[in-house]
Motif scaffolding. Sequence first.
Motif, PDB file in Angstrom:
ATOM      1  N   PRO A 638       0.811  -1.121   0.054  1.00 44.33           N
ATOM      2  CA  PRO A 638      -0.121   0.025   0.016  1.00 44.33           C
ATOM      3  C   PRO A 638       0.718   1.209   0.048  1.00 44.33           C
ATOM      4  CG  PRO A 638       0.156  -0.806   2.088  1.00 44.33           C
ATOM      5  CD  PRO A 638       0.745  -1.876   1.313  1.00 44.33           C
ATOM      6  N   LYS A 639       0.364   2.363  -0.488  1.00 49.36           N
ATOM      7  CA  LYS A 639       1.022   3.446  -0.634  1.00 49.36           C
ATOM      8  C   LYS A 639       1.083   4.105   0.820  1.00 49.36           C
ATOM      9  CE  LYS A 639      -0.601   5.064  -5.273  1.00 49.36           C
ATOM     10  NZ  LYS A 639      -1.223   5.915  -5.900  1.00 49.36           N
ATOM     11  N   PRO A 640       2.387   4.357   0.997  1.00 49.30           N
ATOM     12  CA  PRO A 640       2.361   5.017   2.564  1.00 49.30           C
ATOM     13  C   PRO A 640       1.666   6.298   2.907  1.00 49.30           C
ATOM     14  CG  PRO A 640       4.458   5.509   1.481  1.00 49.30           C
ATOM     15  CD  PRO A 640       3.585   4.558   0.469  1.00 49.30           C
ATOM     16  N   GLY A 641       0.771   6.221   4.062  1.00 47.31           N
ATOM     17  CA  GLY A 641       0.319   7.411   4.405  1.00 47.31           C
ATOM     18  C   GLY A 641       0.868   8.130   5.556  1.00 47.31           C
ATOM     19  N   LYS A 642       0.324   9.257   5.808  1.00 47.29           N
ATOM     20  CA  LYS A 642       0.857  10.153   6.804  1.00 47.29           C
ATOM     21  C   LYS A 642       0.502   9.475   8.285  1.00 47.29           C
ATOM     22  CE  LYS A 642       1.212  14.242   4.080  1.00 47.29           C
ATOM     23  NZ  LYS A 642       0.816  15.726   4.007  1.00 47.29           N
ATOM     24  N   SER A 643       1.372   9.736   9.287  1.00 52.33           N
ATOM     25  CA  SER A 643       0.970   9.320  10.610  1.00 52.33           C
ATOM     26  C   SER A 643       1.653  10.224  11.774  1.00 52.33           C
ATOM     27  CB  SER A 643       1.743   8.089  10.882  1.00 52.33           C
ATOM     28  OG  SER A 643       3.074   8.054  10.946  1.00 52.33           O
ATOM     29  N   SER A 644       0.799  10.832  12.582  1.00 54.07           N
ATOM     30  CA  SER A 644       1.261  11.505  13.532  1.00 54.07           C
ATOM     31  C   SER A 644       2.362  11.060  14.185  1.00 54.07           C
ATOM     32  CB  SER A 644      -0.151  11.827  14.436  1.00 54.07           C
ATOM     33  OG  SER A 644      -0.319  10.635  15.232  1.00 54.07           O
ATOM     34  N   VAL A 645       2.949  12.134  14.770  1.00 56.73           N
ATOM     35  CA  VAL A 645       4.510  11.758  15.481  1.00 56.73           C
ATOM     36  C   VAL A 645       3.956  11.411  16.738  1.00 56.73           C
ATOM     37  CG1 VAL A 645       6.681  12.302  16.376  1.00 56.73           C
ATOM     38  CG2 VAL A 645       5.952  12.813  13.821  1.00 56.73           C
ATOM     39  N   GLN A 646       4.441  10.226  17.418  1.00 56.29           N
ATOM     40  CA  GLN A 646       3.995   9.832  18.690  1.00 56.29           C
ATOM     41  C   GLN A 646       5.420   9.294  19.339  1.00 56.29           C
ATOM     42  OE1 GLN A 646       1.087  10.180  20.233  1.00 56.29           O
ATOM     43  NE2 GLN A 646       0.159  10.807  18.670  1.00 56.29           N
ATOM     44  N   PRO A 647       5.497   9.806  20.499  1.00 56.63           N
ATOM     45  CA  PRO A 647       6.577   9.351  21.242  1.00 56.63           C
ATOM     46  C   PRO A 647       6.778   7.874  21.487  1.00 56.63           C
ATOM     47  CG  PRO A 647       5.267  10.450  22.803  1.00 56.63           C
ATOM     48  CD  PRO A 647       4.694  10.576  21.542  1.00 56.63           C
ATOM     49  N   PRO A 648       7.695   7.246  21.605  1.00 50.63           N
ATOM     50  CA  PRO A 648       7.652   5.730  21.827  1.00 50.63           C
ATOM     51  C   PRO A 648       7.397   5.621  23.415  1.00 50.63           C
ATOM     52  CG  PRO A 648      10.051   6.602  21.857  1.00 50.63           C
ATOM     53  CD  PRO A 648       9.251   7.725  21.257  1.00 50.63           C
ATOM     54  N   GLU A 649       6.711   4.331  23.698  1.00 47.88           N
ATOM     55  CA  GLU A 649       6.603   4.012  25.028  1.00 47.88           C
ATOM     56  C   GLU A 649       7.953   3.366  25.592  1.00 47.88           C
ATOM     57  OE1 GLU A 649       3.935   0.388  27.400  1.00 47.88           O
ATOM     58  OE2 GLU A 649       3.257   1.534  25.455  1.00 47.88           O
ATOM     59  N   ILE A 650       8.205   4.020  26.636  1.00 48.48           N
ATOM     60  CA  ILE A 650       9.694   3.653  27.085  1.00 48.48           C
ATOM     61  C   ILE A 650       9.292   2.801  28.530  1.00 48.48           C
ATOM     62  CG2 ILE A 650      11.729   4.275  28.178  1.00 48.48           C
ATOM     63  CD1 ILE A 650      11.499   6.936  26.726  1.00 48.48           C
ATOM     64  N   ARG A 651       9.897   1.370  28.328  1.00 48.01           N
ATOM     65  CA  ARG A 651       9.763   0.496  29.471  1.00 48.01           C
ATOM     66  C   ARG A 651      10.960   0.081  29.978  1.00 48.01           C
ATOM     67  NH1 ARG A 651       3.948  -0.678  29.746  1.00 48.01           N
ATOM     68  NH2 ARG A 651       4.449  -2.337  31.085  1.00 48.01           N
ATOM     69  N   GLU A 652      11.195  -0.064  31.132  1.00 42.09           N
ATOM     70  CA  GLU A 652      12.185  -0.496  32.100  1.00 42.09           C
ATOM     71  C   GLU A 652      12.497  -1.974  32.099  1.00 42.09           C
ATOM     72  OE1 GLU A 652      12.447   1.740  35.563  1.00 42.09           O
ATOM     73  OE2 GLU A 652      12.609   3.866  34.558  1.00 42.09           O
ATOM     74  N   VAL A 653      13.676  -2.327  31.987  1.00 46.96           N
ATOM     75  CA  VAL A 653      13.796  -3.854  32.152  1.00 46.96           C
ATOM     76  C   VAL A 653      15.204  -4.093  33.003  1.00 46.96           C
ATOM     77  CG1 VAL A 653      14.389  -5.934  30.975  1.00 46.96           C
ATOM     78  CG2 VAL A 653      13.063  -4.454  29.605  1.00 46.96           C
ATOM     79  N   ARG A 654      14.882  -4.902  33.844  1.00 45.82           N
ATOM     80  CA  ARG A 654      15.535  -5.148  35.067  1.00 45.82           C
ATOM     81  C   ARG A 654      16.505  -6.535  34.610  1.00 45.82           C
ATOM     82  NH1 ARG A 654      17.107  -0.614  37.843  1.00 45.82           N
ATOM     83  NH2 ARG A 654      15.369   0.875  38.075  1.00 45.82           N
ATOM     84  N   ARG A 655      17.455  -6.793  35.645  1.00 41.80           N
ATOM     85  CA  ARG A 655      17.974  -8.092  35.381  1.00 41.80           C
ATOM     86  C   ARG A 655      17.276  -8.990  35.309  1.00 41.80           C
ATOM     87  NH1 ARG A 655      23.577  -9.541  36.179  1.00 41.80           N
ATOM     88  NH2 ARG A 655      23.876  -7.369  36.707  1.00 41.80           N
ATOM     89  N   ASP A 656      16.364  -9.246  35.893  1.00 43.64           N
ATOM     90  CA  ASP A 656      15.227 -10.529  36.072  1.00 43.64           C
ATOM     91  C   ASP A 656      14.400 -10.753  34.776  1.00 43.64           C
ATOM     92  OD1 ASP A 656      13.502  -8.545  36.351  1.00 43.64           O
ATOM     93  OD2 ASP A 656      12.645  -9.208  38.390  1.00 43.64           O
ATOM     94  N   GLY A 657      14.523  -9.681  33.812  1.00 41.54           N
ATOM     95  CA  GLY A 657      13.753  -9.680  32.609  1.00 41.54           C
ATOM     96  C   GLY A 657      14.599  -9.644  31.375  1.00 41.54           C
ATOM     97  N   TRP A 658      16.004  -9.974  31.755  1.00 41.97           N
ATOM     98  CA  TRP A 658      16.922 -10.087  30.514  1.00 41.97           C
ATOM     99  C   TRP A 658      16.569 -11.030  29.509  1.00 41.97           C
ATOM    100  CZ3 TRP A 658      22.605  -9.349  32.819  1.00 41.97           C
ATOM    101  CH2 TRP A 658      22.597  -7.725  33.260  1.00 41.97           C
ATOM    102  N   SER A 659      16.136 -12.273  30.088  1.00 36.73           N
ATOM    103  CA  SER A 659      15.926 -13.475  29.198  1.00 36.73           C
ATOM    104  C   SER A 659      14.897 -13.062  28.090  1.00 36.73           C
ATOM    105  CB  SER A 659      15.473 -14.555  29.911  1.00 36.73           C
ATOM    106  OG  SER A 659      14.431 -14.509  30.850  1.00 36.73           O
ATOM    107  N   ASP A 660      13.740 -12.326  28.425  1.00 35.59           N
ATOM    108  CA  ASP A 660      12.918 -11.863  27.466  1.00 35.59           C
ATOM    109  C   ASP A 660      13.472 -11.387  26.322  1.00 35.59           C
ATOM    110  OD1 ASP A 660      11.026 -13.155  29.233  1.00 35.59           O
ATOM    111  OD2 ASP A 660      10.618 -11.215  30.157  1.00 35.59           O
ATOM    112  N   HIS A 661      14.413 -10.539  26.366  1.00 31.27           N
ATOM    113  CA  HIS A 661      14.811  -9.810  25.312  1.00 31.27           C
ATOM    114  C   HIS A 661      16.204  -9.965  24.867  1.00 31.27           C
ATOM    115  CE1 HIS A 661      11.499  -7.025  26.235  1.00 31.27           C
ATOM    116  NE2 HIS A 661      11.914  -7.217  27.663  1.00 31.27           N
ATOM    117  N   GLY A 662      16.811 -10.944  25.363  1.00 24.95           N
ATOM    118  CA  GLY A 662      18.188 -11.671  25.084  1.00 24.95           C
ATOM    119  C   GLY A 662      19.308 -10.503  25.509  1.00 24.95           C
TER     120      GLY A 662
END
Length: 759
Positions: A638-662
């Motif tokens: 599809p032809k790309p359409g315009k999208s509003s600029v939204q900030p990303p959702e920043i989520r904090e990962v601690r050591r016990d969650g490392w395995s979820d993200h490598g």
Amino acid sequence: MSVQTSLSFSSPVQDLLDGLLTAHTEAEVHACLDQRGYTCDEHWAPYGGVENNGGQFLNQQASARGALVEKVVNSIDAVLMAGAHERGDLPGSPPASMFAAAERYFGVPGGRLAEITATDRGRLARKSVQVVFSGRKLPGRPTITITDRGEGQAPDDFPRTFTSLAASNKLHIPFVQGKFNMGSTGAVPFCGKEHNYQLIVSRRHPAAPGDSEAWGFTVVRRLRPRADERLSRFQYLAPGGRILRVETDALPIWAAATRGPRRIEWGSLVRLYEYDLPEKSKATLDFTRMLNRRLYRTPVPIQVVETRSFKIDREAIVSGLDTRLAVDAADVVENGFPVEDELTLRGGPAVRVSLIPFKENANTAHWVRASEAVIFTVNGQAHAFEPRDFLRRRGARGVGFQYLARSLLVAVDCSALPSGLIEQLFMGSRDRMRDIDEKRELLEELAGHLRGHEGLRTLNYRRRVTAIRRSAESSEKTDELFRRMIDSSAALAAILRGAGNIPAPVRANGRRGAAFEGRRFPTYLRWRKGGSFLRKRCPANSWCDIQLETDAENTFLSRPVERGECIVAPEGWMKSRKLWDGRLSIRLQPPEGTPAGTVLPLRVKFTWPACLRPLEAHGELTVDPPREVAPNSPGQKPKPGKSSVQPPEIREVRRDGWSDHGFGERSVARVDSEEGRTIVFVNMDNRSLTGCCYAEPARAEELREMYKLATAAMAVSLERAVQEEEVGQADADQAFEAIGDVLVPAVDFAGRIAYADGS
């Protein structure tokens, strides 16, 4: 230079052979030859009869692993050839494949080693092929010896077999793998550091045609280029133009794990002195795992023997990863897997796609490597690989399974492709594919097939939900600061605007209730819609899907023992086939040139070994006129359409969650852009950040906010580069780790300078 053979030698030759067999370093081999005056050029002949032969040796496998595997494959070929000679099958009635040969000569049902016991696999390996590690213990280079009880070669035939180049020795034998006659060359440059010595010893099997009276042996070496030469030259030992030979009934060249070597009457030995193998642990660990991956499905098991001074695990049996998955992986593979689908390339027969997702807590290092997440095999041997990036990245040539990619192995069996296409796709070195249109088509078709697999999508979605749940939401302060950063940076806004256009994945199916548990042997196969007789229409220039339901278990069409078979008519129309949780999905595509109005019987049949009454579903297939492709219709971007600029959702990962993200201690961040939202997972236990906060505890909160803002912006930019294939995911991760080591000090220092200058 023409080499003549067949002259018999006396006891000094036996003494030389004994010295070479007891030598386990390059220096010992050189001393053994030098003491007997055999280092002079006059005793050596050019390998392949070609003086300028460096190009053939130096343009083979790119890695020592691949070159060594070729040696093992040659030994497997030799063992199968010996069976054919014993049965009298050559030249008249050879088996059609190496797996058919394994069944005929060694009683392996269907050539599948999973169908015989571990005891029988060990017994067969100990009389077929072995790989022996000797010489220097770690961290030194091992000397590796490959010995087989195969057909062997007569001394007179060495120049036409072991030391030849591009001869057609096995070209017309259907059940062997080696066709290029290059197997003896690729490993030599990885031997030693100065002379690249390789020993070859062989005696002809008495049932094979030719001279089986004597053992022949030679040494291969490398001569570095002189001042007036551009390439090295490779030679083999042939004093007086003759292959050395000894008249003896047997030689003690078969190693045992618990006692000294045993004598064998025929076969071949190839010894690679001080081989530069990347695997540095004992042979029964990393090397054995590597060999299982490279020989994904082998018709003959291989015995690996470690003779260096390790106290335990002196022996391992290599039966191929396919067999290991069938007999050893029940506790580490996700329920319902492994499964095997079929996928048809344009105008060609189907490739078989095996899907093996491992459980989240499984140690996948024993099964799959990041650089070999997708294995392409021909006749069971790995011919090429795709890295984990292929499974993580999105787009036409990516799968987009960011959460599942770390524990997913895909094996693509290309054996049924036309020989011309195999030759075009895979390099003769059997370690990579050519970058051609056929490769790009294969990867795009494979990516689409994986993306659409219901079971894999469900697993990826579940792991994504778990990863988000385990992470912590960032503070409102961070969100507000990032919005302000977007307002001040047109470049960052442009990057985020592009990130918003990444399509959302299809969620897992909404079926409720208990997990599907199918039957080993199904009791029904019927159309999901359309009653007992399905009438289906298919455009001449497109495809159509048919759906059936059954109570067959997911592995019915892929398991190694009592495997089921799915037969589809009309023959040659099936583009892909998937069986998952009681649903059989088949995509049909009319062969090119099929006229509109054609009406054909439609039939799908399940059968299996010892099946008394196959299950069948019948229907009728009508070919419609070609479909006109409208703009932005399925299959077009599809032809790309315009999208509003939204900030990303920043989520904090601690050591016990490392395995979820490598993540590891140096990891910085990872981006998830799905379902119309962009999430940046930030590693808040990054080693550098932790050190900075420890050094300045009063500023810890300030440093963490600074780190999150800088990290999120860089992560989004790197993600865009990865998705546009400007950089690979692994390279991006490594670069980010390096930047992360200095990110907080650099940003902090720059801010202090700006503040001091009054900026």
